[in-house]
Structures are given as C-alpha cells and as structure tokens.
Design a protein around this motif. Sequence first.
Motif, PDB file in Angstrom:
ATOM      1  N   LYS A  78      19.458 -15.325  -5.186  1.00 35.08           N
ATOM      2  CA  LYS A  78      19.998 -14.274  -4.326  1.00 35.08           C
ATOM      3  C   LYS A  78      19.543 -12.910  -4.840  1.00 35.08           C
ATOM      4  CE  LYS A  78      22.295 -17.245  -1.955  1.00 35.08           C
ATOM      5  NZ  LYS A  78      21.438 -18.037  -1.160  1.00 35.08           N
ATOM      6  N   CYS A  79      18.918 -12.155  -3.977  1.00 33.56           N
ATOM      7  CA  CYS A  79      18.358 -10.855  -4.338  1.00 33.56           C
ATOM      8  C   CYS A  79      19.449  -9.782  -4.308  1.00 33.56           C
ATOM      9  CB  CYS A  79      17.241 -10.500  -3.355  1.00 33.56           C
ATOM     10  SG  CYS A  79      16.245  -9.100  -3.880  1.00 33.56           S
ATOM     11  N   ILE A  80      19.308  -8.789  -5.173  1.00 31.98           N
ATOM     12  CA  ILE A  80      20.275  -7.694  -5.189  1.00 31.98           C
ATOM     13  C   ILE A  80      19.920  -6.617  -4.170  1.00 31.98           C
ATOM     14  CG2 ILE A  80      20.893  -8.091  -7.591  1.00 31.98           C
ATOM     15  CD1 ILE A  80      19.206  -5.581  -8.309  1.00 31.98           C
ATOM     16  N   PHE A  81      18.721  -6.725  -3.620  1.00 33.63           N
ATOM     17  CA  PHE A  81      18.270  -5.756  -2.626  1.00 33.63           C
ATOM     18  C   PHE A  81      18.540  -6.286  -1.221  1.00 33.63           C
ATOM     19  CE2 PHE A  81      15.588  -5.087  -6.355  1.00 33.63           C
ATOM     20  CZ  PHE A  81      15.702  -3.723  -6.538  1.00 33.63           C
ATOM     21  N   LYS A  82      18.695  -5.381  -0.274  1.00 34.90           N
ATOM     22  CA  LYS A  82      18.937  -5.787   1.113  1.00 34.90           C
ATOM     23  C   LYS A  82      17.748  -6.591   1.654  1.00 34.90           C
ATOM     24  CE  LYS A  82      21.695  -3.587   3.676  1.00 34.90           C
ATOM     25  NZ  LYS A  82      22.411  -2.588   4.422  1.00 34.90           N
ATOM     26  N   LYS A  83      16.544  -6.091   1.426  1.00 31.08           N
ATOM     27  CA  LYS A  83      15.346  -6.838   1.822  1.00 31.08           C
ATOM     28  C   LYS A  83      14.967  -7.711   0.633  1.00 31.08           C
ATOM     29  CE  LYS A  83      12.193  -4.930   4.236  1.00 31.08           C
ATOM     30  NZ  LYS A  83      11.081  -4.183   4.797  1.00 31.08           N
ATOM     31  N   SER A  84      14.888  -9.011   0.851  1.00 27.90           N
ATOM     32  CA  SER A  84      14.609  -9.929  -0.261  1.00 27.90           C
ATOM     33  C   SER A  84      13.298  -9.560  -0.950  1.00 27.90           C
ATOM     34  CB  SER A  84      14.538 -11.372   0.244  1.00 27.90           C
ATOM     35  OG  SER A  84      13.323 -11.595   0.918  1.00 27.90           O
ATOM     36  N   CYS A  85      13.196  -9.963  -2.181  1.00 28.56           N
ATOM     37  CA  CYS A  85      12.005  -9.640  -2.974  1.00 28.56           C
ATOM     38  C   CYS A  85      10.739 -10.201  -2.338  1.00 28.56           C
ATOM     39  CB  CYS A  85      12.178 -10.139  -4.410  1.00 28.56           C
ATOM     40  SG  CYS A  85      13.463  -9.238  -5.299  1.00 28.56           S
ATOM     41  N   SER A  86      10.807 -11.442  -1.866  1.00 23.07           N
ATOM     42  CA  SER A  86       9.597 -12.033  -1.264  1.00 23.07           C
ATOM     43  C   SER A  86       9.216 -11.292   0.016  1.00 23.07           C
ATOM     44  CB  SER A  86       9.781 -13.522  -1.004  1.00 23.07           C
ATOM     45  OG  SER A  86      10.836 -13.775  -0.107  1.00 23.07           O
ATOM     46  N   ASN A  87      10.193 -10.922   0.823  1.00 19.72           N
ATOM     47  CA  ASN A  87       9.892 -10.162   2.047  1.00 19.72           C
ATOM     48  C   ASN A  87       9.319  -8.783   1.715  1.00 19.72           C
ATOM     49  OD1 ASN A  87      10.580 -11.835   4.324  1.00 19.72           O
ATOM     50  ND2 ASN A  87      12.676 -11.715   3.611  1.00 19.72           N
ATOM     51  N   TYR A  88       9.891  -8.143   0.721  1.00 20.90           N
ATOM     52  CA  TYR A  88       9.431  -6.820   0.309  1.00 20.90           C
ATOM     53  C   TYR A  88       7.980  -6.884  -0.179  1.00 20.90           C
ATOM     54  CZ  TYR A  88       9.173  -2.503  -2.438  1.00 20.90           C
ATOM     55  OH  TYR A  88       8.795  -1.293  -2.969  1.00 20.90           O
ATOM     56  N   VAL A  89       7.692  -7.810  -1.082  1.00 19.29           N
ATOM     57  CA  VAL A  89       6.331  -7.927  -1.624  1.00 19.29           C
ATOM     58  C   VAL A  89       5.350  -8.328  -0.524  1.00 19.29           C
ATOM     59  CG1 VAL A  89       4.860  -9.202  -3.256  1.00 19.29           C
ATOM     60  CG2 VAL A  89       7.128  -8.403  -3.970  1.00 19.29           C
ATOM     61  N   PHE A  90       5.761  -9.238   0.353  1.00 17.79           N
ATOM     62  CA  PHE A  90       4.905  -9.659   1.460  1.00 17.79           C
ATOM     63  C   PHE A  90       4.543  -8.458   2.336  1.00 17.79           C
ATOM     64  CE2 PHE A  90       3.875 -11.442   5.585  1.00 17.79           C
ATOM     65  CZ  PHE A  90       3.111 -12.549   5.264  1.00 17.79           C
ATOM     66  N   GLU A  91       5.556  -7.670   2.690  1.00 17.44           N
ATOM     67  CA  GLU A  91       5.341  -6.518   3.564  1.00 17.44           C
ATOM     68  C   GLU A  91       4.429  -5.477   2.910  1.00 17.44           C
ATOM     69  OE1 GLU A  91       8.283  -3.079   4.857  1.00 17.44           O
ATOM     70  OE2 GLU A  91       8.764  -4.983   5.852  1.00 17.44           O
ATOM     71  N   ILE A  92       4.686  -5.152   1.658  1.00 18.57           N
ATOM     72  CA  ILE A  92       3.860  -4.168   0.950  1.00 18.57           C
ATOM     73  C   ILE A  92       2.420  -4.668   0.825  1.00 18.57           C
ATOM     74  CG2 ILE A  92       3.461  -3.016  -1.281  1.00 18.57           C
ATOM     75  CD1 ILE A  92       5.774  -1.786   0.315  1.00 18.57           C
ATOM     76  N   THR A  93       2.251  -5.929   0.470  1.00 23.75           N
ATOM     77  CA  THR A  93       0.914  -6.491   0.319  1.00 23.75           C
ATOM     78  C   THR A  93       0.172  -6.463   1.646  1.00 23.75           C
ATOM     79  OG1 THR A  93       1.701  -7.939  -1.455  1.00 23.75           O
ATOM     80  CG2 THR A  93      -0.405  -8.517  -0.435  1.00 23.75           C
ATOM     81  N   GLN A  94       0.857  -6.845   2.705  1.00 23.62           N
ATOM     82  CA  GLN A  94       0.232  -6.877   4.026  1.00 23.62           C
ATOM     83  C   GLN A  94      -0.197  -5.478   4.475  1.00 23.62           C
ATOM     84  OE1 GLN A  94       2.765  -8.501   7.125  1.00 23.62           O
ATOM     85  NE2 GLN A  94       1.124  -9.908   7.674  1.00 23.62           N
ATOM     86  N   LYS A  95       0.650  -4.485   4.244  1.00 28.56           N
ATOM     87  CA  LYS A  95       0.367  -3.118   4.711  1.00 28.56           C
ATOM     88  C   LYS A  95      -0.538  -2.335   3.783  1.00 28.56           C
ATOM     89  CE  LYS A  95       4.672  -2.427   7.238  1.00 28.56           C
ATOM     90  NZ  LYS A  95       5.940  -1.689   7.270  1.00 28.56           N
ATOM     91  N   GLU A  96      -0.347  -2.516   2.460  1.00 30.77           N
ATOM     92  CA  GLU A  96      -0.997  -1.614   1.512  1.00 30.77           C
ATOM     93  C   GLU A  96      -2.000  -2.289   0.583  1.00 30.77           C
ATOM     94  OE1 GLU A  96       1.942   0.806  -0.449  1.00 30.77           O
ATOM     95  OE2 GLU A  96       3.117   0.947   1.389  1.00 30.77           O
ATOM     96  N   GLY A  97      -2.124  -3.603   0.669  1.00 31.50           N
ATOM     97  CA  GLY A  97      -3.147  -4.280  -0.107  1.00 31.50           C
ATOM     98  C   GLY A  97      -2.667  -4.931  -1.392  1.00 31.50           C
ATOM     99  N   PHE A  98      -3.620  -5.563  -2.062  1.00 29.83           N
ATOM    100  CA  PHE A  98      -3.374  -6.390  -3.234  1.00 29.83           C
ATOM    101  C   PHE A  98      -2.726  -5.628  -4.388  1.00 29.83           C
ATOM    102  CE2 PHE A  98      -5.001  -8.128  -7.281  1.00 29.83           C
ATOM    103  CZ  PHE A  98      -4.394  -9.367  -7.236  1.00 29.83           C
ATOM    104  N   LEU A  99      -3.309  -4.501  -4.791  1.00 27.92           N
ATOM    105  CA  LEU A  99      -2.797  -3.771  -5.956  1.00 27.92           C
ATOM    106  C   LEU A  99      -1.373  -3.277  -5.728  1.00 27.92           C
ATOM    107  CD1 LEU A  99      -5.890  -1.789  -7.275  1.00 27.92           C
ATOM    108  CD2 LEU A  99      -4.783  -3.789  -8.265  1.00 27.92           C
ATOM    109  N   ASN A 100      -1.110  -2.721  -4.567  1.00 30.46           N
ATOM    110  CA  ASN A 100       0.248  -2.259  -4.280  1.00 30.46           C
ATOM    111  C   ASN A 100       1.213  -3.433  -4.163  1.00 30.46           C
ATOM    112  OD1 ASN A 100      -0.262   0.471  -4.401  1.00 30.46           O
ATOM    113  ND2 ASN A 100      -0.830   0.603  -2.252  1.00 30.46           N
ATOM    114  N   GLY A 101       0.727  -4.565  -3.696  1.00 25.62           N
ATOM    115  CA  GLY A 101       1.555  -5.770  -3.657  1.00 25.62           C
ATOM    116  C   GLY A 101       1.934  -6.232  -5.056  1.00 25.62           C
TER     117      GLY A 101
END
Length: 95
Positions: A23-46
């Motif tokens: 259970k994540c402490i953030f509203k947006k789960s960690c996997s969703n957050y990393v997925f979204e950042i990686t998809q939008k901003e690329g590998f390094l930011n992911g």
Amino acid sequence: MKYIILFVIRIYWKTIPPSNRRKCIFKKSCSNYVFEITQKEGFLNGLKAFQFRYKNCRGNFSIFQNPIDNKVQMILPSQIIIDREEIAERLIIKN
C-alpha cells in the motif's frame, strides 16, 4: 530503454493482484507515478521518479496539521513536505 521500464510495470500490474501489492503512502501509486513520468518524460526521469518514490515510500513519514495554515501535510523521509492532495486518503482518515 524507456520501454523496458513501462514493460516491467505492465508485467507487475498483470501478475501481482492489487490485494497483494504494498500500500502506497501517496495518492497516486508508485507504479502509476513512475509509469506516467516515464511515458511523458523518458527513461532518465522515470528512473529519478522511481528512486524518489523508493526512498520516500517506506515508512518514517509523519502526517501533521501545519500550525500556520492548518493544512494537513506529510513530511517524507527525505524531509520534503507534501500537501494533502498527494497523500493517500487512507492515511488521512486515520489521523
């Protein structure tokens, strides 16, 4: 490289049922957050997003009501303070 991260997260979502995930402490789960950042901003930011969440989504956090503006906030292990909008609702209800 970005697609490797996205692929691994998709495999995680398909193989691990939500009831067995941490259970994540953030509203947006960690996997969703990393997925979204990686998809939008690329590998390094992911990778940076993953590193940030890994360091901060492990306990040693504190939820408090800011005495200056009465906002509910959380201080993370890295000493970053986040607002209620980013905190998992299940943690706010307990406090």
